[in-house]
Design an enzyme around this catalytic site. Structure first.
Site, PDB file in Angstrom:
ATOM      1  N   PRO A 123      -4.228   0.428   7.030  1.00 29.32           N
ATOM      2  CA  PRO A 123      -3.998   1.802   7.480  1.00 29.32           C
ATOM      3  C   PRO A 123      -3.541   2.787   6.409  1.00 29.32           C
ATOM      4  O   PRO A 123      -2.411   3.281   6.421  1.00 29.32           O
ATOM      5  CB  PRO A 123      -2.935   1.631   8.567  1.00 29.32           C
ATOM      6  N   CYS A 124      -4.456   3.124   5.518  1.00 31.23           N
ATOM      7  CA  CYS A 124      -4.145   4.085   4.464  1.00 31.23           C
ATOM      8  C   CYS A 124      -3.847   5.477   5.029  1.00 31.23           C
ATOM      9  O   CYS A 124      -3.213   6.293   4.371  1.00 31.23           O
ATOM     10  CB  CYS A 124      -5.268   4.135   3.436  1.00 31.23           C
TER      11      CYS A 124
END
Length: 163
Positions: free
Chosen positions: A127-128
């Site tokens: 989850p950048c």
């Protein structure tokens, strides 16, 4: 290598995996640093069914974590950052500097964290989108700021995690 294209609320997502079923890439259309399609191998939209199912559950049925096998391909530092991203809880965010501090890196490492984050090949699942600027502002996102905002809104808005 093989790949599948699945629909999502963000548009088509390209899932790239190994013959062993490990996910090596999850790309949005027009994503920065997206490899050329020829690098993905053969298209088989039935490939990576667990990834497609978990993404569907994330977008429509409340899934908050993923447990598909990943094969992260990058430098040692990039893999360190991408692994740490997976520890940011659903619905929360942290800053680039906060992630650097959590990893015991020097404060000036925030820029290097941002560069590694930007090259994350497995968006959403790694989850950048949960990394934000030092003031909580939405900064660059390989899939576009509008998609970053949509993902954060989907997860319940912007809740800054203090580390």
């Amino acid at each position: 290598m093989t790949y599948a294209v699945v629909d999502s609320p963000l548009g088509p997502l390209t899932l790239v995996g190994t013959e062993a079923g490990e996910l090596t890439g999850l790309y949005m259309d027009q994503q920065r640093y997206r490899p050329e399609p020829g690098a993905f191998g053969d298209r088989d939209d039935s490939a990576l069914p667990a990834v497609a199912e978990q993404l569907d559950e994330y977008f429509h049925h409340g899934r908050t974590t993923f447990d598909v096998p990943l094969h992260l391909v990058g430098t040692e530092f990039q893999r360190l950052i991408w692994t740490a991203l997976q520890d940011i809880p659903y619905g929360e965010t942290t800053t680039y500097g906060g992630l650097a501090a959590a990893l015991g890196l020097k404060p000036q490492s925030a820029r290097a964290v941002g560069l590694a984050n930007g090259k994350n090949p497995i968006s959403i699942i790694v989850p950048c989108h949960r990394l934000v600027g030092s003031t909580g502002s939405l900064t660059g996102y390989g899939g576009g700021i509008e998609r970053k905002r949509a993902l954060l809104d989907h997860e319940g808005g912007l809740k800054l995690l203090t580390r």
